[in-house]
Design a protein around this motif. Structure first.
Motif, PDB file in Angstrom:
ATOM      1  N   LEU A 130       0.833  -1.196   0.000  1.00 58.19           N
ATOM      2  CA  LEU A 130       0.000   0.000   0.000  1.00 58.19           C
ATOM      3  C   LEU A 130       0.868   1.246   0.000  1.00 58.19           C
ATOM      4  N   MET A 131       1.919   1.235   0.837  1.00 57.01           N
ATOM      5  CA  MET A 131       2.842   2.356   0.855  1.00 57.01           C
ATOM      6  C   MET A 131       3.586   2.464  -0.479  1.00 57.01           C
ATOM      7  N   ALA A 132       4.054   1.321  -0.987  1.00 59.74           N
ATOM      8  CA  ALA A 132       4.851   1.326  -2.210  1.00 59.74           C
ATOM      9  C   ALA A 132       4.050   1.779  -3.423  1.00 59.74           C
ATOM     10  N   THR A 133       2.858   1.197  -3.606  1.00 57.43           N
ATOM     11  CA  THR A 133       2.068   1.547  -4.787  1.00 57.43           C
ATOM     12  C   THR A 133       1.481   2.947  -4.682  1.00 57.43           C
ATOM     13  N   SER A 134       1.209   3.414  -3.459  1.00 55.95           N
ATOM     14  CA  SER A 134       0.744   4.787  -3.293  1.00 55.95           C
ATOM     15  C   SER A 134       1.840   5.770  -3.693  1.00 55.95           C
ATOM     16  N   ALA A 135       3.091   5.399  -3.398  1.00 58.27           N
ATOM     17  CA  ALA A 135       4.223   6.268  -3.719  1.00 58.27           C
ATOM     18  C   ALA A 135       4.616   6.188  -5.192  1.00 58.27           C
ATOM     19  N   ILE A 136       4.095   5.190  -5.910  1.00 61.12           N
ATOM     20  CA  ILE A 136       4.417   5.038  -7.335  1.00 61.12           C
ATOM     21  C   ILE A 136       3.121   5.198  -8.123  1.00 61.12           C
ATOM     22  N   GLY A 137       2.435   6.271  -7.867  1.00 61.38           N
ATOM     23  CA  GLY A 137       1.167   6.508  -8.533  1.00 61.38           C
ATOM     24  C   GLY A 137       1.345   7.205  -9.873  1.00 61.38           C
ATOM     25  N   PRO A 138       0.242   7.492 -10.545  1.00 58.00           N
ATOM     26  CA  PRO A 138       0.307   8.183 -11.840  1.00 58.00           C
ATOM     27  C   PRO A 138       0.936   9.571 -11.727  1.00 58.00           C
ATOM     28  N   GLY A 139       0.778  10.207 -10.559  1.00 54.35           N
ATOM     29  CA  GLY A 139       1.408  11.508 -10.351  1.00 54.35           C
ATOM     30  C   GLY A 139       2.909  11.411 -10.453  1.00 54.35           C
ATOM     31  N   PHE A 140       3.487  10.416  -9.784  1.00 53.10           N
ATOM     32  CA  PHE A 140       4.934  10.251  -9.829  1.00 53.10           C
ATOM     33  C   PHE A 140       5.409   9.922 -11.237  1.00 53.10           C
ATOM     34  N   ILE A 141       4.674   9.064 -11.945  1.00 54.95           N
ATOM     35  CA  ILE A 141       5.064   8.697 -13.307  1.00 54.95           C
ATOM     36  C   ILE A 141       5.056   9.929 -14.218  1.00 54.95           C
ATOM     37  N   THR A 142       4.001  10.733 -14.114  1.00 50.10           N
ATOM     38  CA  THR A 142       3.907  11.944 -14.930  1.00 50.10           C
ATOM     39  C   THR A 142       4.975  12.955 -14.541  1.00 50.10           C
ATOM     40  N   GLN A 143       5.189  13.114 -13.225  1.00 45.47           N
ATOM     41  CA  GLN A 143       6.213  14.036 -12.744  1.00 45.47           C
ATOM     42  C   GLN A 143       7.594  13.602 -13.244  1.00 45.47           C
ATOM     43  N   THR A 144       7.861  12.294 -13.189  1.00 48.97           N
ATOM     44  CA  THR A 144       9.160  11.783 -13.631  1.00 48.97           C
ATOM     45  C   THR A 144       9.390  12.079 -15.104  1.00 48.97           C
ATOM     46  N   ALA A 145       8.380  11.838 -15.923  1.00 50.85           N
ATOM     47  CA  ALA A 145       8.516  12.112 -17.356  1.00 50.85           C
ATOM     48  C   ALA A 145       8.689  13.607 -17.603  1.00 50.85           C
ATOM     49  N   THR A 146       7.896  14.425 -16.912  1.00 49.72           N
ATOM     50  CA  THR A 146       7.945  15.871 -17.096  1.00 49.72           C
ATOM     51  C   THR A 146       9.303  16.440 -16.707  1.00 49.72           C
ATOM     52  N   PHE A 147       9.779  16.063 -15.521  1.00 48.24           N
ATOM     53  CA  PHE A 147      11.025  16.647 -15.022  1.00 48.24           C
ATOM     54  C   PHE A 147      12.267  16.031 -15.672  1.00 48.24           C
ATOM     55  N   THR A 148      12.202  14.762 -16.069  1.00 52.79           N
ATOM     56  CA  THR A 148      13.337  14.167 -16.772  1.00 52.79           C
ATOM     57  C   THR A 148      13.495  14.811 -18.142  1.00 52.79           C
ATOM     58  N   ALA A 149      12.360  15.123 -18.774  1.00 57.11           N
ATOM     59  CA  ALA A 149      12.410  15.780 -20.085  1.00 57.11           C
ATOM     60  C   ALA A 149      13.024  17.175 -19.985  1.00 57.11           C
ATOM     61  N   SER A 150      12.766  17.859 -18.872  1.00 57.33           N
ATOM     62  CA  SER A 150      13.271  19.232 -18.732  1.00 57.33           C
ATOM     63  C   SER A 150      14.645  19.305 -18.074  1.00 57.33           C
ATOM     64  N   MET A 151      14.988  18.334 -17.235  1.00 56.28           N
ATOM     65  CA  MET A 151      16.240  18.391 -16.490  1.00 56.28           C
ATOM     66  C   MET A 151      17.256  17.332 -16.917  1.00 56.28           C
ATOM     67  N   GLY A 152      16.808  16.301 -17.598  1.00 60.83           N
ATOM     68  CA  GLY A 152      17.717  15.237 -17.999  1.00 60.83           C
ATOM     69  C   GLY A 152      18.200  14.414 -16.811  1.00 60.83           C
ATOM     70  N   ALA A 153      19.468  14.006 -16.861  1.00 60.98           N
ATOM     71  CA  ALA A 153      20.024  13.143 -15.823  1.00 60.98           C
ATOM     72  C   ALA A 153      20.072  13.813 -14.458  1.00 60.98           C
ATOM     73  N   ALA A 154      20.019  15.156 -14.421  1.00 63.93           N
ATOM     74  CA  ALA A 154      20.073  15.877 -13.146  1.00 63.93           C
ATOM     75  C   ALA A 154      18.881  15.544 -12.255  1.00 63.93           C
TER      76      ALA A 154
END
Length: 427
Positions: A37-61
């Motif tokens: 419950l803790m793990a899947t709550s922390a890996i929700g669609p928000g995190f996936i979208t945030q990861t794609a958004t910020f990786t696209a803008s910041m790269g490896a940083a």
């Protein structure tokens, strides 16, 4: 007074043994459920979208932000799990025992944040089913919310919830690992910038922290663990191991997802981050495997959304016990959870904000809630250990928790403007 016959005594012993076995199975299910419950709550669609958004803008940083989120996760979850399970009380009740009405304040903030997060989770379900099956996102969100409602209307909702979360969690990890391998990310650069980033952005860190450990996520696993019955300071060891396992699962998933997106960005693919229909994570998966990649993304995103709808609704509903004891468990808690999902679903279906914007914003919003609850818990750890049933508490946990509390206050204050500005752009 008549004495029990040998047959009666044997029957009684068998009955007690059966009850003990049932309690053990229920306890084991609740512990595993708490971890996922803790793990899947922390890996929700928000995190996936945030990861794609910020990786696209910041790269490896962006790897550094993930490292910070994991370190904060460790300090927060180990303290919260230990205090809640040692006291045998949910977060709101424990806070009220330490500082009158503080639990009510935390409960209101968590419920509001949980509602915002769940609107985003249902939106994520819509995006996931749109990518997986091609159906309208609104219909996909409706189906996701309806399935979550069905799960909580089942008589043994707790056990069903645990099974669903384990299946969804393992499925997400396996599919993401496959995509990450195919994407061939620049692992060397990612490892370097995990510790020495070329760019540092506090608003980004606050948002990703909020999306992975802020708001209701802080308390989701610990509240479910209470249902195992393994409460009290004597269970500190098993509790710490369970929390650590949950953190390990989330840490692996976060970094693997980041590597999958980074491989796409590093190859020169430009993700759309500006249009109202932007779905950066879906674009990334699609660029790796074409139509099949988009379908895999849809499955991962939908699994993340459904598990997070379950987690947000259940945890937010448990905070209602701060106001009335009837919500401690049973049918009342199930109905409250269903009502929470229904309200989230109605709001989602009635608003016109782009799903991706909702998913990024709610992470930042929950990041602003995080330091308030942590402050109360650190007060309990330093000055009200009597509420935990013991005078002893690991000093290293208190120091780490206090430092993280100060850090989240600072990040929240300096990030308020950028986070709300992001919502205003409609990005």
């Amino acid at each position: 007074m008549s004495e029990q016959s040998p047959t009666d005594a044997q029957t009684t012993a068998q009955t007690e043994a059966q009850l003990a076995a049932v309690k053990k199975r229920v306890g084991r299910s609740a512990v595993i459920g708490a971890i996922f419950l803790m793990a899947t709550s922390a890996i929700g669609p928000g995190f996936i979208t945030q990861t794609a958004t910020f990786t696209a803008s910041m790269g490896a940083a962006f790897a550094f932000a993930i490292l910070v989120s994991v370190l904060i996760d460790i300090a927060v979850q180990l303290n919260v799990w230990r205090m809640i399970t040692s006291s045998g009380k949910r977060a709101g009740e424990l806070a009220n025992s330490a500082i009158p009405f503080s639990g009510h304040v935390i409960a209101v903030l968590v419920v509001i944040g949980g509602l915002a997060f769940n609107i985003g989770n249902i939106a994520g379900g819509g995006l996931g089913l749109n990518a997986l099956l091609g159906i309208d996102p609104k219909i996909g969100g409706l189906l996701t919310g309806a399935l979550a409602i069905v799960i909580f209307l089942i008589k043994k909702a707790g056990k069903v919830m645990d099974i669903v979360l384990v299946i969804l969690g393992i499925g997400m990890i396996v599919m993401t690992v496959v995509v990450a391998i195919i994407a061939q990310p620049p692992i060397g650069d990612a490892l370097r910038q995990t510790f020495v980033p070329d760019e540092l952005n506090f608003a980004t860190i606050t948002t990703i922290v909020g999306g992975t450990v802020g708001g209701y996520i802080t308390y989701s696993g610990a509240h479910r663990y209470l249902d195992s019955g393994h409460t009290g300071p004597e269970y500190a060891g098993p509790v710490m191991r369970a929390a650590a396992n949950g953190i390990l699962i989330t840490g692996i998933m976060r970094y693997v997802l980041f590597l999958a997106i980074l491989g796409v960005v590093a190859s020169g693919v430009v993700l759309d981050l500006s249009s109202q229909a932007a779905n950066p994570a879906g674009q990334a998966f699609g660029s790796v495997l074409g139509d099949a990649g988009l379908r895999i993304f849809g499955a991962i995103f939908w699994a993340a959304a459904l598990s997070s709808v379950i987690g947000a609704a259940y945890t937010s509903a448990t905070f209602l016990s701060s106001f009335h004891k009837r919500f401690l468990g049973g049918w009342s808690l199930q109905i409250a959870t269903v009502a929470f999902i229904v309200v989230s679903l109605i709001v989602y279906l009635s608003i016109g904000t782009a799903p991706a914007a909702i998913l990024v914003f709610v992470g930042g919003f929950n990041g602003l809630i995080l330091p308030i609850g942590l402050t109360v818990f650190m007060y309990i750890g330093w000055f009200r250990r009597d509420l935990l049933g013991t005078k002893k508490y690991p000093l290293v946990l208190l120091i780490a928790g206090t430092l993280v509390t100060l850090l989240t206050w600072y990040m929240g204050i300096v990030s308020v403007g950028p986070i709300f500005a992001f919502l205003g752009t409609g990005a």
